[in-house]
Motif scaffolding. Structure first.
Motif, short mmCIF file in Angstrom:
data_model
loop_
_atom_site.label_atom_id
_atom_site.label_comp_id
_atom_site.label_asym_id
_atom_site.label_seq_id
_atom_site.Cartn_x
_atom_site.Cartn_y
_atom_site.Cartn_z
N ILE A 1 0.96 -1.16 0.09
CA ILE A 1 -0.04 -0.11 0.16
C ILE A 1 1.01 1.35 -0.08
CG2 ILE A 1 -1.77 1.36 1.43
CD1 ILE A 1 -2.93 -1.17 -0.13
N GLY A 2 1.94 1.20 0.86
CA GLY A 2 2.67 2.42 0.82
C GLY A 2 3.48 2.61 -0.35
N GLY A 3 4.09 1.64 -0.98
CA GLY A 3 4.67 1.72 -2.25
C GLY A 3 3.74 2.16 -3.29
N MET A 4 2.70 1.68 -3.36
CA MET A 4 1.72 1.78 -4.51
C MET A 4 1.16 3.44 -4.55
SD MET A 4 -1.77 2.54 -4.96
CE MET A 4 -2.77 1.84 -3.69
N ILE A 5 1.00 3.99 -3.25
CA ILE A 5 0.67 5.26 -2.93
C ILE A 5 1.70 6.15 -3.46
CG2 ILE A 5 0.17 6.81 -1.39
CD1 ILE A 5 -1.66 4.91 0.28
N GLY A 6 2.98 5.86 -2.83
CA GLY A 6 4.21 6.55 -3.19
C GLY A 6 4.36 6.71 -4.69
N ALA A 7 4.41 5.51 -5.40
CA ALA A 7 4.63 5.43 -6.66
C ALA A 7 3.51 6.31 -7.64
CB ALA A 7 4.55 3.92 -7.32
N GLY B 1 4.64 13.83 -9.80
CA GLY B 1 5.50 15.09 -9.61
C GLY B 1 5.74 15.41 -8.19
N HIS B 2 5.09 14.58 -7.13
CA HIS B 2 5.12 15.13 -5.96
C HIS B 2 6.80 14.58 -5.24
CE1 HIS B 2 1.07 16.48 -5.11
NE2 HIS B 2 0.79 15.39 -5.93
N ASP B 3 6.97 15.28 -4.26
CA ASP B 3 8.54 15.05 -3.62
C ASP B 3 8.19 13.77 -2.70
OD1 ASP B 3 11.06 14.66 -2.58
OD2 ASP B 3 10.95 16.58 -1.71
N ILE B 4 8.60 12.50 -3.07
CA ILE B 4 8.26 11.46 -2.11
C ILE B 4 9.61 10.55 -1.74
CG2 ILE B 4 7.17 8.91 -2.13
CD1 ILE B 4 5.12 11.56 -2.16
N THR B 5 9.75 10.29 -0.45
CA THR B 5 10.66 9.61 -0.01
C THR B 5 10.14 8.31 0.68
OG1 THR B 5 12.08 11.50 0.75
CG2 THR B 5 12.57 9.36 1.84
N LEU B 6 10.65 7.14 0.15
CA LEU B 6 10.09 5.81 0.58
C LEU B 6 11.13 5.10 1.61
CD1 LEU B 6 9.00 4.11 -2.51
CD2 LEU B 6 7.42 5.45 -0.86
N CYS B 7 10.55 4.85 2.94
CA CYS B 7 11.34 4.41 3.95
C CYS B 7 10.92 3.18 4.41
CB CYS B 7 11.12 5.30 5.03
SG CYS B 7 12.07 4.93 6.60
N ASP B 8 11.90 1.95 4.55
CA ASP B 8 11.59 0.60 4.89
C ASP B 8 12.56 0.03 5.74
OD1 ASP B 8 8.85 -0.82 3.75
OD2 ASP B 8 10.32 -2.25 4.54
N VAL B 9 12.09 -1.21 6.42
CA VAL B 9 13.23 -2.17 7.26
C VAL B 9 13.65 -3.31 6.12
CG1 VAL B 9 12.25 -1.68 9.33
CG2 VAL B 9 11.12 -3.30 8.15
N PRO C 1 11.75 7.38 -6.78
CA PRO C 1 11.52 8.19 -5.71
C PRO C 1 12.94 8.06 -4.68
CG PRO C 1 10.32 6.37 -5.51
CD PRO C 1 10.66 6.27 -6.69
N LYS C 2 13.16 8.94 -4.00
CA LYS C 2 14.12 8.49 -2.95
C LYS C 2 13.74 7.23 -2.04
CE LYS C 2 16.79 10.82 0.84
NZ LYS C 2 16.75 12.15 1.57
N LEU D 1 -2.89 12.58 -3.10
CA LEU D 1 -3.09 11.06 -3.08
C LEU D 1 -4.12 10.51 -4.14
CD1 LEU D 1 -3.79 10.91 0.82
CD2 LEU D 1 -1.92 10.03 -0.13
N PRO D 2 -3.46 9.56 -4.62
CA PRO D 2 -4.14 8.79 -5.84
C PRO D 2 -5.58 8.32 -5.41
CG PRO D 2 -2.37 7.31 -5.11
CD PRO D 2 -2.29 8.84 -4.17
N TYR D 3 -6.69 8.70 -6.12
CA TYR D 3 -8.20 8.07 -5.71
C TYR D 3 -8.68 8.60 -4.76
CZ TYR D 3 -5.28 4.43 -8.95
OH TYR D 3 -4.71 4.07 -9.91
N ALA D 4 -8.08 9.35 -3.82
CA ALA D 4 -8.52 9.58 -2.36
C ALA D 4 -9.89 10.30 -2.52
CB ALA D 4 -7.45 10.31 -1.68
N LYS D 5 -10.72 10.41 -1.62
CA LYS D 5 -11.74 11.42 -1.31
C LYS D 5 -11.78 11.47 0.25
CE LYS D 5 -14.60 9.19 -5.01
NZ LYS D 5 -15.98 8.41 -5.19
#
Length: 705
Positions: A11-17, A23-31, A57-58, A165-169
């Motif tokens: 979910i986090g990766g899909m949203i971030g992608a 064109g948003h400034d996205i940083t993905l962080c994961d263990v 993305p970063k 956010l994509p698809y969000a309401k």
């Protein structure tokens, strides 16, 4: 918008992608270093029927997160919430926003680390899976709502997030969506214990009522008005199943994330959080099965979903009839075997390790778990069966319920008794919660409840099924018995328990006999008499020979029954009775005490009468292959009569002889009566398989009529 997403999985990766692509400034962080390394190396790819693209993305490891961030999204599994929230709290600026994008009810955990005023919450139902490091498959476009969890308003920061956010309401009832997802999610958790797809588990008619019940169990706990989404409507669960099955059938994501965690990624699920968030028996049963799968004790298969369905039917139908004592969650059993996928209830005087041996007595029921297990239970586990519940009985199987415990009620007419002493076992089979139940029979205690409840009750030859680990009543009369919906299942269970093999040659049609007087209308009530006359006519039309048998040997044999059972029961229970009379219910104590007046000489004389009576009975039955007659002369009464009363004597007048002789006997239902009626069949000592064969043939004849 600048956003740091902690949790770059499905979910986090899909949203971030999608945000990075916009064109948003996205940083993905994961263990997950492998996932982050793949994104750093060749980007993050989204594939599937919705979109296919790669972004760069970063991407950072969790331990590399530093500085203060104005907007952080928390998209980790709920069981990682505490750890991730602590990390986020160190790096969220004082006036920053934390967006939680999680399944489950995680707000309280997040709020322990982050100020409530900084938290915004999202609900998402989009299906996505991490297929390999750096690759996420998006299966559909579905509901995605953002809102303030602690106020009922749509704020400017919610609007800004929704725009990015994509698809969000936006919504002013985000908690309503989360509780709606909890209910829908509970159905997904249940389906995930099997290997069925989401659409299959939701559309299969076998699990229709279960799915509705588990969703309703969750909805009943909601402190807010639950919201609907993607076909799920809290006020229309029936229609929701149809809509949700159709919705998921169109998705490229066939199985839930829970299933993938269990069977593909082989990692812990969020089940502990599920059990913490929700109360209720069905979600608890599902959670325990998932924990067993995580431990490697089970695998995802339909048998698990059938087990959940058995729990549901027991709670819904057997429990209100006072048939259940204990439930055994995710019971131990072999991974496969001839009874794999069978759910079994066990009369609560048969020892099941880890469960108190209750004996129909409230003191025993609250005692310590049994450290031993009856060999018959071990044998069933080795055959792959699920021993999932213990069932109620009359106190110590003697004939009366303890006054503090209601006796099992009849599934056809709850104002009537289910019979004793194995009434709970008959009920759990009759309502379709168990395919098999074990009981004990010292004078008819398996066959009479079967007769009253409309199921099959089989008492094998004496000692063919081990009584080790079973609380005794009368050792020379006690038999372990089997209750099922049909003869074939009883035969299957018996053969597995005894390692017996049915003869390959055909059994000849038996010559039938009936005890003179047992078919008289003045002995039988009208319902039983009418049912028996129908059976006799059908048997005659089918070509069976039917001869009358002299009743005198049966009557003489019957006279020693009360002396034997009373004397033996007293010998077993006298130490407890004399030391603590109040341990027993008043009626049980009274009946037990009667055995104290029987001398050893009287008992020995009764045993001698028994031996002579058996010889006379066998002689009287010479040339007869199988005896038939009613299982009991009446339909179910309101209450179980005590064995020393005229009513108690009459109730067991047809069944006791087979306990005295040790011969096998079975009760099969006679269709067509308002209240259940059983036909009893009995044959020679040791001819259990022949009896079962003939019983199945007559069962089929009755069902065809």
């Amino acid at each position: 918008m600048q956003m740091t997403i902690v949790g770059a999985g499905a979910i986090g990766g899909m949203i971030g992608a999608h945000m990075a692509a916009a064109g948003h400034d996205i940083t993905l962080c994961d263990v997950d270093h492998a996932h982050i390394d793949a994104i750093r190396s060749h980007g993050l790819t989204i594939e599937g029927p919705i979109a296919s693209f790669t972004v760069h993305p970063k991407a950072i490891y969790a331990e590399e997160l530093d500085g203060l961030h104005d907007c952080i999204a928390l998209a980790v599994k709920s069981h990682h919430t505490a750890t991730a929230s602590a990390l986020v709290a160190e790096h969220l600026s004082p006036d920053g926003v934390l967006l939680t994008v999680q399944n489950g009810l995680t707000l309280d955990t997040v709020a322990q680390c982050v100020d409530r005023s900084q938290i915004v919450t999202a609900f998402i139902n989009i299906g996505a899976d991490v297929m390999e490091p750096g690759l996420i498959r998006q299966g559909n476009i579905a509901a995605f709502y953002v809102g303030e969890p602690f106020t009922n308003e749509v704020t400017d920061r919610v609007r800004r997030l929704v725009e990015a956010l994509p698809y969000a309401k936006s919504t002013d009832n985000i908690m309503g969506y989360l509780w709606g997802k909890e209910a829908y999610g509970a159905m997904l958790w249940a389906g995930a214990v099997s290997d069925l797809s989401i659409a299959q588990s939701l559309s299969d008619p076998r699990y229709h009522d279960l799915m509705i019940a588990i969703a309703r169990e969750v909805l009943d706990q909601a402190p807010v008005k639950p919201e609907g989404f993607d076909g799920f409507e809290p006020m229309d669960l029936e229609g929701s199943l149809v809509r949700l099955a159709a919705f998921n059938a169109k998705s490229a994501k066939s199985h839930s994330g829970i299933y993938r965690d269990l069977m593909v990624r082989r990692r812990p699920t969020e089940v502990t959080e599920l059990l913490n968030d929700l109360t209720g028996p069905l979600t608890t049963h599902v959670g325990r099965i998932i924990q067993a799968i995580e431990r490697g004790e089970r695998t995802c298969e339909v048998a698990n979903l059938d087990l959940v369905n058995a729990y549901y039917r027991a709670h819904r139908f057997a429990e209100p009839l006072h048939a259940i004592v204990h439930y055994l969650d995710a019971p131990r059993r072999a991974e496969s075997g001839p009874l794999h996928g069978y759910q079994i209830g066990v009369k609560d005087l048969i020892a099941v390790a880890g469960t108190p041996l209750g004996n129909g007595n409230p003191i025993d029921m609250s005692g310590p778990p049994s450290k031993v297990e009856a060999p018959v239970i071990t044998k069933l586990r080795e055959a792959g069966a699920d021993i999932f519940a213990t069932t109620s009985l009359l106190e110590y199987a003697l004939g009366s319920p303890h006054p503090d415990l209601p006796d099992a009620r009849n599934p056809v007419a709850p104002a009537l008794t289910a019979g004793g002493s194995s009434g709970g076992s008959a009920v759990i089979v009759a309502v379709g919660a168990a395919q098999i139940a074990l009981g004990t029979d010292s004078g008819g205690s398996v066959r009479i409840p079967a007769h009253y409840c409309g199921v099959v009750g089989f008492k094998p030859t004496y000692q063919r099924l081990s009584l080790r680990g079973v609380t005794p009543l009368s050792p020379t009369l006690d038999h372990l018995g089997i209750l099922t919906r049909d003869v074939a299942t009883a035969s299957r269970c018996y053969q597995i328990l005894t390692d017996a093999n049915e003869a390959t040659s055909a059994y000849p049609r038996p010559r039938l006999g009936f005890v003179a007087g047992q078919l008289d209308d003045d002995l039988l009530d009208e319902t039983v008499a009418n049912a028996l006359h129908r059976v006799l006519a059908l048997l005659g039309e089918a070509g069976y020979e039917l001869d009358e048998v002299n009743p005198e040997p049966f009557e003489e044999l019957d006279r020693c029954f009360e002396t034997i059972i009373s004397y033996e029961a007293y010998q077993i229970h006298a130490p407890q009775l004399l030391a603590d009379h109040a341990h027993f219910g008043k009626e049980t104590a009274r009946v037990l005490a009667l055995g104290g007046d029987i001398t050893p000489a009287h008992y020995e004389h009764a045993l001698q009468e028994r031996t002579a009576g058996i010889e006379a009975l066998i002689a009287a039955s010479n040339g007869i292959d199988m005896l038939i007659g009613p299982t009991a002369p009446m339909v179910a009464p309101g209450q179980n009569p005590s064995i020393d009363t005229p009513e108690g004597y009459l109730e067991g007048v047809m069944t006791r002889a087979y306990n005295l002789t040790g011969q096998p006997a079975i009760s099969i239902p006679i269709p067509g009566s308002r209240l259940p009626v059983g036909l009893q069949l009995g044959t020679a000592f040791g001819e259990d398989l022949a009896l079962l064969h003939w019983a199945a043939e007559i069962e089929e004849l009755l069902q065809r009529a």
